[in-house]
Design an enzyme around this catalytic site. Structure first.
Site, short mmCIF file in Angstrom:
data_model
loop_
_atom_site.label_atom_id
_atom_site.label_comp_id
_atom_site.label_asym_id
_atom_site.label_seq_id
_atom_site.Cartn_x
_atom_site.Cartn_y
_atom_site.Cartn_z
N GLY A 246 0.83 -1.21 0.00
CA GLY A 246 0.00 0.00 0.00
C GLY A 246 0.86 1.25 0.00
O GLY A 246 2.01 1.23 -0.46
N SER A 247 0.31 2.33 0.54
CA SER A 247 0.98 3.63 0.47
C SER A 247 2.13 3.71 1.48
O SER A 247 2.18 2.94 2.46
CB SER A 247 -0.02 4.74 0.76
OG SER A 247 -0.40 4.67 2.12
N GLY A 251 2.39 2.27 5.29
CA GLY A 251 3.52 1.41 5.67
C GLY A 251 4.27 1.95 6.88
O GLY A 251 4.71 1.18 7.74
N GLU A 268 5.73 -3.47 1.16
CA GLU A 268 5.90 -3.20 -0.28
C GLU A 268 5.06 -1.97 -0.56
O GLU A 268 3.84 -2.05 -0.72
CB GLU A 268 5.43 -4.43 -1.08
CG GLU A 268 6.05 -4.50 -2.45
CD GLU A 268 5.14 -3.96 -3.53
OE1 GLU A 268 5.35 -2.78 -3.91
OE2 GLU A 268 4.23 -4.68 -3.96
N CYS A 302 2.51 -0.59 -8.77
CA CYS A 302 3.64 -0.08 -7.99
C CYS A 302 4.84 0.06 -8.89
O CYS A 302 5.72 0.88 -8.65
CB CYS A 302 3.99 -1.04 -6.87
SG CYS A 302 2.66 -1.28 -5.73
C1 UN1 Z 1 2.19 -4.12 -7.58
O1 UN1 Z 1 1.95 -3.21 -8.36
O2 UN1 Z 1 1.94 -4.01 -6.35
O3 UN1 Z 1 5.85 -6.48 -11.61
C2 UN1 Z 1 2.72 -5.45 -7.98
C3 UN1 Z 1 4.65 -6.24 -11.78
C4 UN1 Z 1 3.65 -7.22 -11.22
C5 UN1 Z 1 3.41 -6.97 -9.79
C6 UN1 Z 1 3.10 -5.55 -9.41
N1 UN1 Z 1 4.14 -8.57 -11.42
O4 UN1 Z 1 4.25 -5.26 -12.39
#
Ligand code: UN1
Length: 511
Positions: A246-247, A251, A268, A302
């Protein structure tokens, strides 16, 4: 007009055993939860799909207690037997891939191929974990003392709390839950407030496999917000490990609360991923990679590319090609197989997109393409290119939207310094055909991210590697490589099989 009619949606929900109103907790049986009623919206239309009832704090407590009981039995199952259960979960996911993929599209707005890809990521994780269940290796060491043996072994840890975000509503669960399962841990899933239906469907599929094998209910679910579930879970000493996506703000709070009770964390958090393109790069390859990484998932990964650093010799040409390509991106109904970019997740995400662009312009940025919210139902925006000034404050923030900031550079050293000058450190790439430039980027003085790629984009990582990043990204690692070690407790064992008691470090303690 959606490619999914109301009756197609109703059929899909029925096939996945989802009702218009659903309970939000599972501890081996569904619990009639009594907390807040949350409607899951289709981001392509803004209309509700179905509702889920959140947990009360007491209902959370009940699920956590059940998860601990399940752990106490599950940890006694041999790891390869646990792997066999995970193999069957993988098979069940394969059988439901079409429907689950479509539900991901419906609930979070990913285009069809990405919805299916997300389910494939779960299946890949299951396959990985089956093999891993026979490879939870410890080292053996040579003792400094005669007739002594030293080795380390890995034991199950306990129930794992899994907090997931809307953008990977099920794959991230699999990274954690399936790994935890072969490690001998149960888990307790707090899915996103914006994607409870996919979580319910996956929990049901996984639970059915457990029941058919007489296995304890290790896949538990507690739906609810931070107050009802997130906070109590993070403070719960029955849960030795919390894995949260999350953000950065979220975190930091979780990190503080866990530190208070010395709980373990896998965090993460945000990314602010950059791609460097050098003068010698294959520009066709770079263009295609940037498009997927910056526009895919409507910029809501992410790992989305948010900053593009172009060397001066190719900058004008790359910008020209990018503007042209951005102009031909088919935005629309994510259930239509021809669509390349679907909606943002909700109205607040659209507001964040608008705000970020206003700020970028106020800070000296220039919009090269896009910048508008589409005038249609749902939460659609244009993918946007912004010419940015190095170190513009907004370019140091993660905005979960398809905004790509463009920079120019002269030397590779200058580009690496600019690349690393953000608080986040998840993913990074360089496009170059020069071996020295590629190695310079991968060296200890190169990219400071958890993921560093050459001639592929920043997103779309395979599960075989450890996934996660440094700095404000939180330092956690999930999925492949040896990420499993955090889900177990390491025990160092020294065995004296002789008849004397020599002490380490040569200490004498004779009476
Ligand atoms: C995420 O955005 O939290 O590498 C995970 C990637 C994906 C996972 C992203 N396998 O873009």
């Amino acid at each position: 007009m959606s490619a999914l009619t109301a009756s197609a949606i109703a059929d899909l929900l029925a096939r996945l055993e989802l009702a218009p109103e659903n309970p939000g907790a599972f501890d081996g049986a569904w619990i009639e939860t009594t907390g807040a009623r949350v409607e899951s919206l289709n981001p392509a239309t803004g209309e509700p799909i179905a509702a889920v009832r959140s947990c009360s704090p007491e209902e959370y407590d009940r699920v956590a207690a059940a998860s601990l009981r399940a752990f106490e039995e599950w940890r006694t199952w041999p790891a390869p037997k646990r792997g066999e259960i995970v193999r069957q979960v993988g098979e069940a996911l394969r059988a439901h891939k079409e429907d689950l993929g479509l539900l991901v599209t419906l609930e979070v707005g990913k285009v069809r191929t990405e919805g299916l890809g997300e389910v494939q990521e779960m299946i890949d994780m299951a396959d990985f974990c089956v093999g891993l269940s026979r490879q939870l290796y410890g080292l053996s060491m040579h003792s400094e003392r005669p007739q002594h043996r030293m080795y380390e072994q890995w034991h199950p840890l306990g129930p794992v709390g899994i907090i997931t975000a809307f953008n990977f509503p099920v794959a991230v669960w699999a990274w954690n839950a399936l790994l935890a399962a072969v490690c001998g841990d149960s888990n307790l899933w707090k899915p996103s407030q914006h994607a409870p239906l996919t979580a319910l469907a996956v929990t049901r599929i996984a639970a059915r496999v457990l029941a058919a094998n007489g296995a304890p209910a290790i896949f538990n679910l507690a739906f609810g917000d931070r107050r009802a579930v997130g906070g109590p879970m993070v403070q719960d000493t029955r849960i030795p490990l919390i894995s949260a996506t999350g953000s950065v703000a979220m975190g930091k709070q979780i990190g503080r609360d866990l530190a208070d009770r010395l709980g373990r964390a896998i965090l993460e958090l945000g990314g602010n991923n950059g791609i460097l393109v050098t003068d010698d790069a294959d520009l066709d390859l770079a263009l295609r990679a940037v498009l997927f990484a910056a526009v895919g998932t409507a910029g809501q990964r992410c790992t989305t590319t948010r900053r593009l650093l172009l060397q001066k010799g190719i900058a004008a040409e790359m910008k020209r090609r990018l503007v042209q390509a951005y102009g031909s991106i088919r935005i629309g109904d994510p259930a239509d197989p021809a669509t390349v970019m679907g909606p943002l997740i909700h109205a607040n995400a659209v507001a964040d997109y608008r705000r970020a662009l206003e700020t970028a312009v106020a800070q000296g940025g220039r919009i090269l393409h896009g910048g508008k919210v589409l005038d249609r139902p749902g939460f659609f925006v244009e993918p946007t290119l912004v010419e940015a000034i190095p170190h513009m404050p907004i370019t140091c923030e993660e905005t979960f939207a398809p905004i790509l900031y463009l920079f120019e550079f002269d030397t590779l050293d200058e580009a690496i310094a600019l690349h690393n000058a953000v608080p986040q450190g998840l993913s990074s790439s360089i496009f170059t055909l020069n071996m020295r430039s590629a190695e310079r980027f991968l060296a200890a003085t190169g990219s400071d991210c958890g993921i560093a790629n050459v001639n592929i984009g920043t997103s779309g990582a395979e599960i075989g590697g450890a996934f996660g990043g440094e700095k404000e990204t939180g330092g956690g690692r999930e999925a492949g490589s040896d990420s499993w070690k955090v889900y177990m407790r390491r025990q160092t064992c020294t065995i004296n099989w002789g008849e004397t008691l020599p002490l380490a470090q040569g200490v004498k303690f004779d009476l």
